[in-house]
Design a protein around this motif. Sequence first.
Motif, PDB file in Angstrom:
ATOM      1  N   LEU A 322       0.959  -1.246   0.015  1.00  0.00           N
ATOM      2  CA  LEU A 322      -0.188  -0.154   0.302  1.00  0.00           C
ATOM      3  C   LEU A 322       0.968   1.290   0.183  1.00  0.00           C
ATOM      4  O   LEU A 322       1.624   1.004   1.059  1.00  0.00           O
ATOM      5  N   ARG A 323       0.868   1.723  -0.846  1.00  0.00           N
ATOM      6  CA  ARG A 323       1.805   3.322  -1.055  1.00  0.00           C
ATOM      7  C   ARG A 323       0.706   4.647  -1.589  1.00  0.00           C
ATOM      8  O   ARG A 323       0.459   4.162  -2.325  1.00  0.00           O
ATOM      9  N   SER A 324       1.075   5.745  -0.878  1.00  0.00           N
ATOM     10  CA  SER A 324       0.833   6.711  -1.244  1.00  0.00           C
ATOM     11  C   SER A 324       1.454   8.080  -1.071  1.00  0.00           C
ATOM     12  O   SER A 324       2.530   8.322  -0.519  1.00  0.00           O
ATOM     13  N   GLY A 325       1.142   8.455  -2.150  1.00  0.00           N
ATOM     14  CA  GLY A 325       2.892   9.679  -2.343  1.00  0.00           C
ATOM     15  C   GLY A 325       2.498  11.068  -2.488  1.00  0.00           C
ATOM     16  O   GLY A 325       1.242  11.052  -3.647  1.00  0.00           O
ATOM     17  N   LYS A 326       2.506  12.291  -1.946  1.00  0.00           N
ATOM     18  CA  LYS A 326       1.864  13.758  -3.358  1.00  0.00           C
ATOM     19  C   LYS A 326       3.492  14.089  -3.810  1.00  0.00           C
ATOM     20  O   LYS A 326       4.466  13.848  -3.091  1.00  0.00           O
ATOM     21  N   ALA A 327       2.916  15.182  -4.161  1.00  0.00           N
ATOM     22  CA  ALA A 327       4.104  15.764  -4.995  1.00  0.00           C
ATOM     23  C   ALA A 327       5.335  15.172  -5.621  1.00  0.00           C
ATOM     24  O   ALA A 327       6.792  15.757  -5.949  1.00  0.00           O
ATOM     25  N   LEU A 328       4.499  14.365  -6.618  1.00  0.00           N
ATOM     26  CA  LEU A 328       5.536  13.575  -7.194  1.00  0.00           C
ATOM     27  C   LEU A 328       5.268  13.936  -9.298  1.00  0.00           C
ATOM     28  O   LEU A 328       4.370  14.265  -9.280  1.00  0.00           O
ATOM     29  N   GLY A 329       6.119  13.460  -9.893  1.00  0.00           N
ATOM     30  CA  GLY A 329       6.512  13.059 -10.691  1.00  0.00           C
ATOM     31  C   GLY A 329       5.000  12.849 -12.052  1.00  0.00           C
ATOM     32  O   GLY A 329       4.947  14.268 -13.154  1.00  0.00           O
ATOM     33  N   THR A 330       4.750  11.995 -11.501  1.00  0.00           N
ATOM     34  CA  THR A 330       3.748  11.615 -12.201  1.00  0.00           C
ATOM     35  C   THR A 330       2.789  11.247 -11.315  1.00  0.00           C
ATOM     36  O   THR A 330       2.352  10.360  -9.538  1.00  0.00           O
ATOM     37  N   ASP A 331       1.145  11.266 -11.607  1.00  0.00           N
ATOM     38  CA  ASP A 331       0.012  10.645 -11.270  1.00  0.00           C
ATOM     39  C   ASP A 331      -0.514   9.275 -11.079  1.00  0.00           C
ATOM     40  O   ASP A 331      -0.136   9.096 -12.313  1.00  0.00           O
ATOM     41  N   ARG A 332      -0.017   8.358  -9.848  1.00  0.00           N
ATOM     42  CA  ARG A 332      -0.595   6.789 -10.534  1.00  0.00           C
ATOM     43  C   ARG A 332      -1.396   6.503  -9.589  1.00  0.00           C
ATOM     44  O   ARG A 332      -1.129   6.306  -8.049  1.00  0.00           O
ATOM     45  N   LYS A 333      -2.137   5.890 -10.166  1.00  0.00           N
ATOM     46  CA  LYS A 333      -3.864   5.895  -8.923  1.00  0.00           C
ATOM     47  C   LYS A 333      -4.230   4.267  -9.926  1.00  0.00           C
ATOM     48  O   LYS A 333      -5.123   4.352 -10.612  1.00  0.00           O
ATOM     49  N   GLU A 334      -3.435   3.702  -9.219  1.00  0.00           N
ATOM     50  CA  GLU A 334      -4.015   2.597  -9.349  1.00  0.00           C
ATOM     51  C   GLU A 334      -3.801   1.123  -8.274  1.00  0.00           C
ATOM     52  O   GLU A 334      -3.440   1.048  -7.551  1.00  0.00           O
ATOM     53  N   VAL A 335      -4.126  -0.413  -8.673  1.00  0.00           N
ATOM     54  CA  VAL A 335      -4.474  -1.487  -8.328  1.00  0.00           C
ATOM     55  C   VAL A 335      -3.488  -2.141  -9.003  1.00  0.00           C
ATOM     56  O   VAL A 335      -4.388  -2.308 -10.103  1.00  0.00           O
ATOM     57  N   ALA A 336      -2.504  -2.552  -8.927  1.00  0.00           N
ATOM     58  CA  ALA A 336      -1.798  -3.506  -9.689  1.00  0.00           C
ATOM     59  C   ALA A 336      -1.298  -4.922  -9.657  1.00  0.00           C
ATOM     60  O   ALA A 336      -0.854  -5.428  -8.326  1.00  0.00           O
ATOM     61  N   VAL A 337      -1.667  -5.872 -10.050  1.00  0.00           N
ATOM     62  CA  VAL A 337      -2.326  -7.609  -9.877  1.00  0.00           C
ATOM     63  C   VAL A 337      -0.538  -8.006 -10.770  1.00  0.00           C
ATOM     64  O   VAL A 337      -1.252  -8.201 -11.558  1.00  0.00           O
ATOM     65  N   HIS A 338      -0.214  -8.163  -9.532  1.00  0.00           N
ATOM     66  CA  HIS A 338       1.342  -9.025 -10.641  1.00  0.00           C
ATOM     67  C   HIS A 338       1.154 -10.654 -10.152  1.00  0.00           C
ATOM     68  O   HIS A 338       1.220 -11.191  -8.780  1.00  0.00           O
ATOM     69  N   PHE A 339       0.625 -11.474 -11.357  1.00  0.00           N
ATOM     70  CA  PHE A 339       0.924 -12.692 -11.616  1.00  0.00           C
ATOM     71  C   PHE A 339       2.331 -13.686 -11.353  1.00  0.00           C
ATOM     72  O   PHE A 339       3.214 -12.496 -11.597  1.00  0.00           O
ATOM     73  N   ARG A 340       2.407 -14.630 -10.848  1.00  0.00           N
ATOM     74  CA  ARG A 340       3.432 -15.674 -10.976  1.00  0.00           C
ATOM     75  C   ARG A 340       4.110 -15.408 -11.700  1.00  0.00           C
ATOM     76  O   ARG A 340       2.954 -16.337 -13.144  1.00  0.00           O
ATOM     77  N   PRO A 341       5.576 -15.665 -12.088  1.00  0.00           N
ATOM     78  CA  PRO A 341       5.064 -15.718 -13.542  1.00  0.00           C
ATOM     79  C   PRO A 341       5.116 -17.717 -14.022  1.00  0.00           C
ATOM     80  O   PRO A 341       5.344 -18.467 -13.129  1.00  0.00           O
ATOM     81  N   VAL A 342       5.396 -18.034 -15.318  1.00  0.00           N
ATOM     82  CA  VAL A 342       5.369 -19.574 -15.616  1.00  0.00           C
ATOM     83  C   VAL A 342       6.169 -20.456 -14.393  1.00  0.00           C
ATOM     84  O   VAL A 342       7.440 -19.636 -14.781  1.00  0.00           O
ATOM     85  N   PRO A 343       5.631 -21.899 -14.472  1.00  0.00           N
ATOM     86  CA  PRO A 343       7.371 -22.163 -13.944  1.00  0.00           C
ATOM     87  C   PRO A 343       8.269 -22.892 -14.884  1.00  0.00           C
ATOM     88  O   PRO A 343       8.787 -22.836 -14.317  1.00  0.00           O
ATOM     89  N   ASP A 344       7.654 -22.366 -15.997  1.00  0.00           N
ATOM     90  CA  ASP A 344       8.397 -23.757 -16.893  1.00  0.00           C
ATOM     91  C   ASP A 344       8.768 -22.855 -18.242  1.00  0.00           C
ATOM     92  O   ASP A 344       7.535 -23.081 -18.689  1.00  0.00           O
ATOM     93  N   LEU A 345      10.030 -22.555 -19.140  1.00  0.00           N
ATOM     94  CA  LEU A 345       9.465 -22.188 -20.366  1.00  0.00           C
ATOM     95  C   LEU A 345      10.303 -22.825 -21.547  1.00  0.00           C
ATOM     96  O   LEU A 345      11.603 -22.917 -21.084  1.00  0.00           O
ATOM     97  N   PRO A 346      10.005 -23.518 -22.541  1.00  0.00           N
ATOM     98  CA  PRO A 346      10.706 -23.994 -23.608  1.00  0.00           C
ATOM     99  C   PRO A 346      11.324 -23.351 -24.557  1.00  0.00           C
ATOM    100  O   PRO A 346      12.606 -23.626 -25.501  1.00  0.00           O
ATOM    101  N   PHE A 347      11.423 -22.454 -24.384  1.00  0.00           N
ATOM    102  CA  PHE A 347      11.857 -21.107 -24.949  1.00  0.00           C
ATOM    103  C   PHE A 347      11.837 -19.791 -24.112  1.00  0.00           C
ATOM    104  O   PHE A 347      10.782 -19.546 -23.566  1.00  0.00           O
ATOM    105  N   GLY A 348      13.086 -18.887 -24.819  1.00  0.00           N
ATOM    106  CA  GLY A 348      13.303 -17.313 -24.343  1.00  0.00           C
ATOM    107  C   GLY A 348      12.800 -17.461 -22.779  1.00  0.00           C
ATOM    108  O   GLY A 348      12.499 -18.083 -21.844  1.00  0.00           O
ATOM    109  N   THR A 349      12.060 -16.527 -22.762  1.00  0.00           N
ATOM    110  CA  THR A 349      12.210 -16.047 -21.218  1.00  0.00           C
ATOM    111  C   THR A 349      10.888 -14.901 -21.493  1.00  0.00           C
ATOM    112  O   THR A 349      10.321 -14.431 -22.166  1.00  0.00           O
ATOM    113  N   ALA A 350       9.694 -14.621 -20.023  1.00  0.00           N
ATOM    114  CA  ALA A 350       8.562 -14.295 -20.927  1.00  0.00           C
ATOM    115  C   ALA A 350       8.565 -13.480 -19.101  1.00  0.00           C
ATOM    116  O   ALA A 350       9.233 -13.395 -17.720  1.00  0.00           O
ATOM    117  N   GLN A 351       8.356 -11.936 -19.918  1.00  0.00           N
ATOM    118  CA  GLN A 351       7.487 -11.075 -18.011  1.00  0.00           C
ATOM    119  C   GLN A 351       6.499 -11.906 -17.505  1.00  0.00           C
ATOM    120  O   GLN A 351       5.209 -12.094 -18.120  1.00  0.00           O
TER     121      GLN A 351
END
Length: 465
Positions: A322-351
């Motif tokens: 939980l984070r709140s601040g004033k006088a910052l450079g940009t407005d950011r007002k959101e709920v961000a849900v960060h999912f866990r990465p997939v357990p294994d990838l046969p190729f490359g990397t994924a965000q």
Amino acid sequence: MITRLVIFGGTGDLSGRYLLPGLAALRAAGRLSDDFRIVCADRKNRDDTEFESWVETQLDRHAGDIPVDARAAVTTATRFRRADISDPDSVAAVVSGDSPVAVYLALPPALFPTAVQTLDQVGLPPGSKIVLEKPFGVDLVSAVELNRLLADLVPEEAVFRVDHFLAMTTVQNLLGSRLSNRVLEPIWNSAHIARIEIIWEETLTLEGRAGYYDHVGALEDMVQNHLLQLLCLIAMEPPITLSERDLRDRKVDVLRSLRPLTDAEIPRRTRRARYSAGTIGDRRVRSYTDEDGVNPRHRTETFAEIELTLDNWRWSGTEFVLRSGKALGTDRKEVAVHFRPVPDLPFGTAQPNILRFGLDPETLTLALNAIGGSAEQLVPLTMSAQIQPPDLPAYGRLVLDVLSGNPALSIRADEAEEAWRVVDPVISAWSRDVVPLDEYPAGSPGPGRNSSEPGAPDGGRPRTT
């Protein structure tokens, strides 16, 4: 439905900026009858002409998109009465009558106990309601005492501890999105979600609120109420219905499952800071301590961050920031849900996938990974949806709930107390300087973060005071 509204502190900013425009929106939507009456009560005397001009100015400034006839109807229905909330005789003259009345305390929270005691001494007509803005007390002890005074005045179902965040369309969409989409609810748990950020960062500074803000700071002004309320809607178990009992029971369950931070955890899992001089856009901003009405000795924070965990089956292992601040450079007002990465990838990397509920402006964004030119190449894919504007502004919805007697979106007594139980240890530790008071330049991303990614740590620690 109640047809009388008395606003104590009725010529203040809350009344002019939010309540009167909310009433005008209700009138335009056909939700207020012709016999509805509004009384704005205040200690300072105003003649009728001066007051009518003030009402018209506020409605023109803050409700200019509402039809003229609706604004004119609210102006006609509104009267000024001089009253001191500590004087029973003047209060009785305003609230007495045969029909129930909705009493809105648009007052500094420090006056709530006095106001409630005076109203109890005077007495309210049967069926009346009382409305209080946050914060509900200044700590757990004072919240318990305020609830005791309210219980002497009216039944709990007649008490509306309002938080306008709960009436925002996108806040309600948080619950609606997870419950109405089969693709979300099965993965709405710690097995799939690593972290949820609840963020209210703004470019605004004090905007003339130093008299209030310098005594509370970001933690009490935003985190203890607004952001904890958002956490409740995000983390609650699905209610049986959206009735006031089912909805509020599930919210209290969340607050009860929050693990209060220990003195050893607080330095690692909380952060506080205040802004120094800087530039926001093309506007030069003074240091917080140089703002009019600020006492530097209060060491008030303008930025607060707290990391919490829940001790329950669904969310064990997920971090809530939980984070709140004033006088910052940009407005950011959101709920961000960060999912866990997939357990294994046969190729490359994924965000990892991120689902963002924009609170202001109202948006919904999902960041996925898509196949690029070949099976070995992944590219980010972002889908966004703009939410339609609501039929009523947040305060219009809140006032309508009060008048119609629907307390589902108000805070119940035990809910207000549980919120203080979570935050009190942090307030105590900060008052003892267990956590240093950092500084960040106005217009920057905030303490300890760089500008390349909002909210991302930069690995460094800012200077402290």
